[in-house]
Design a protein around this motif. Structure first.
Motif, PDB file in Angstrom:
ATOM      1  N   PHE A   1      23.020  -6.236  32.290  1.00 27.28           N
ATOM      2  CA  PHE A   1      23.463  -4.904  32.693  1.00 27.28           C
ATOM      3  C   PHE A   1      22.421  -3.869  32.304  1.00 27.28           C
ATOM      4  O   PHE A   1      22.074  -2.990  33.108  1.00 27.28           O
ATOM      5  CB  PHE A   1      24.813  -4.566  32.042  1.00 27.28           C
ATOM      6  N   ARG A   2      21.904  -3.960  31.082  1.00 27.27           N
ATOM      7  CA  ARG A   2      20.906  -2.973  30.636  1.00 27.27           C
ATOM      8  C   ARG A   2      19.652  -3.027  31.491  1.00 27.27           C
ATOM      9  O   ARG A   2      19.064  -1.989  31.819  1.00 27.27           O
ATOM     10  CB  ARG A   2      20.589  -3.171  29.152  1.00 27.27           C
ATOM     11  N   ALA A   3      19.241  -4.227  31.880  1.00 26.08           N
ATOM     12  CA  ALA A   3      18.062  -4.344  32.755  1.00 26.08           C
ATOM     13  C   ALA A   3      18.346  -3.691  34.108  1.00 26.08           C
ATOM     14  O   ALA A   3      17.500  -2.967  34.639  1.00 26.08           O
ATOM     15  CB  ALA A   3      17.676  -5.812  32.933  1.00 26.08           C
ATOM     16  N   ALA A   4      19.526  -3.908  34.655  1.00 23.67           N
ATOM     17  CA  ALA A   4      19.890  -3.293  35.937  1.00 23.67           C
ATOM     18  C   ALA A   4      20.019  -1.780  35.799  1.00 23.67           C
ATOM     19  O   ALA A   4      19.648  -1.032  36.714  1.00 23.67           O
ATOM     20  CB  ALA A   4      21.192  -3.894  36.456  1.00 23.67           C
ATOM     21  N   ALA A   5      20.511  -1.316  34.675  1.00 23.09           N
ATOM     22  CA  ALA A   5      20.693   0.126  34.469  1.00 23.09           C
ATOM     23  C   ALA A   5      19.355   0.862  34.392  1.00 23.09           C
ATOM     24  O   ALA A   5      19.284   2.054  34.708  1.00 23.09           O
ATOM     25  CB  ALA A   5      21.507   0.378  33.197  1.00 23.09           C
TER      26      ALA A   5
ATOM     27  N   GLY B   1      28.943 -12.854  26.278  1.00 20.40           N
ATOM     28  CA  GLY B   1      29.170 -11.455  26.658  1.00 20.40           C
ATOM     29  C   GLY B   1      27.988 -10.578  26.300  1.00 20.40           C
ATOM     30  O   GLY B   1      27.560  -9.724  27.095  1.00 20.40           O
ATOM     31  N   ALA B   2      27.452 -10.778  25.105  1.00 21.35           N
ATOM     32  CA  ALA B   2      26.282  -9.994  24.683  1.00 21.35           C
ATOM     33  C   ALA B   2      25.078 -10.303  25.583  1.00 21.35           C
ATOM     34  O   ALA B   2      24.285  -9.412  25.898  1.00 21.35           O
ATOM     35  CB  ALA B   2      25.952 -10.291  23.221  1.00 21.35           C
ATOM     36  N   TYR B   3      24.966 -11.553  26.006  1.00 21.50           N
ATOM     37  CA  TYR B   3      23.892 -11.943  26.913  1.00 21.50           C
ATOM     38  C   TYR B   3      24.047 -11.228  28.251  1.00 21.50           C
ATOM     39  O   TYR B   3      23.084 -10.716  28.821  1.00 21.50           O
ATOM     40  CB  TYR B   3      23.929 -13.464  27.087  1.00 21.50           C
ATOM     41  N   GLN B   4      25.280 -11.189  28.769  1.00 22.37           N
ATOM     42  CA  GLN B   4      25.538 -10.499  30.032  1.00 22.37           C
ATOM     43  C   GLN B   4      25.240  -9.008  29.916  1.00 22.37           C
ATOM     44  O   GLN B   4      24.778  -8.383  30.877  1.00 22.37           O
ATOM     45  CB  GLN B   4      26.993 -10.707  30.490  1.00 22.37           C
TER      46      GLN B   4
END
Length: 183
Positions: free
Chosen positions: A147-151, A140-143
């Motif tokens: 998300f942060r990269a996409a954000a 989950g932390a990896y996913q």
């Protein structure tokens, strides 16, 4: 020579004779950008493979086991009850393989099976709280990093990346899976 020095996704290095890709209409600048993009995709795939192997080793599970747990966690998050048949369909495996998978996951303490709330013929499959916690803290932390990269992208950049990834998926899905006779 270091492995990182080999441009394994370079179009010219992979297709020096131009039999697969007609590079006549592609400028050198475009070719360099496409190569950089392919290298970045390769690096992403390598990182995902590395993390996947580390996760599987940490949790003492195989790839299909990890995919099953992910599906179970997501469906539970959505408030849905999962049956063996639904899991088999998601994983594209037989019912016999699903039974073996569930037996293995249950023995290891990763899942529970209980009567289905509305279908007396089926069992409800759930991830144990301990496995959910471990999966959240690791995978989950990896996913969340994805998300942060996409954000960090602008909305327009996300549209371009999404369109590119969908187009690439469509291109690859269009391959018929046939191969020439082995040598």
């Amino acid at each position: 020579m270091a492995a990182s020095d080999v441009p394994v996704y370079d179009v010219a290095a992979n297709d020096p004779d131009g039999r697969l890709i007609d590079r006549g209409a592609i400028s050198e600048t475009d070719l360099a950008q496409i190569t950089a993009l392919m290298q970045a995709l390769g690096a992403l795939r390598d990182e995902e493979d590395r993390f996947g192997r580390a996760s599987e080793e940490y949790m003492k599970l195989g790839r299909t086991d990890m995919r099953a747990l992910h599906f179970l966690i997501v469906t539970e998050n959505l408030g849905r009850v999962v049956t063996a048949a639904a899991l088999a369909a998601h994983l594209h495996i037989t019912s016999a393989s699903t039974t073996k998978l569930l037996d293995r996951l249950e023995r290891a303490g990763h899942i529970t099976r209980s009567p289905h709330p509305s279908d007396r013929r089926a069992l409800a499959i759930r991830v144990t709280p301990r496995t959910r916690g471990v999966a959240t803290a690791t995978v989950g932390a990896y996913q969340a990093r994805r998300f942060r990269a996409a954000a960090r992208l602008t909305p327009a950049e996300r549209e371009v990346v999404t369109r590119f990834l969908r187009d690439m998926t469509d291109e690859l899905a269009g391959a018929d899976g046939s191969f020439p006779e082995p040598l």
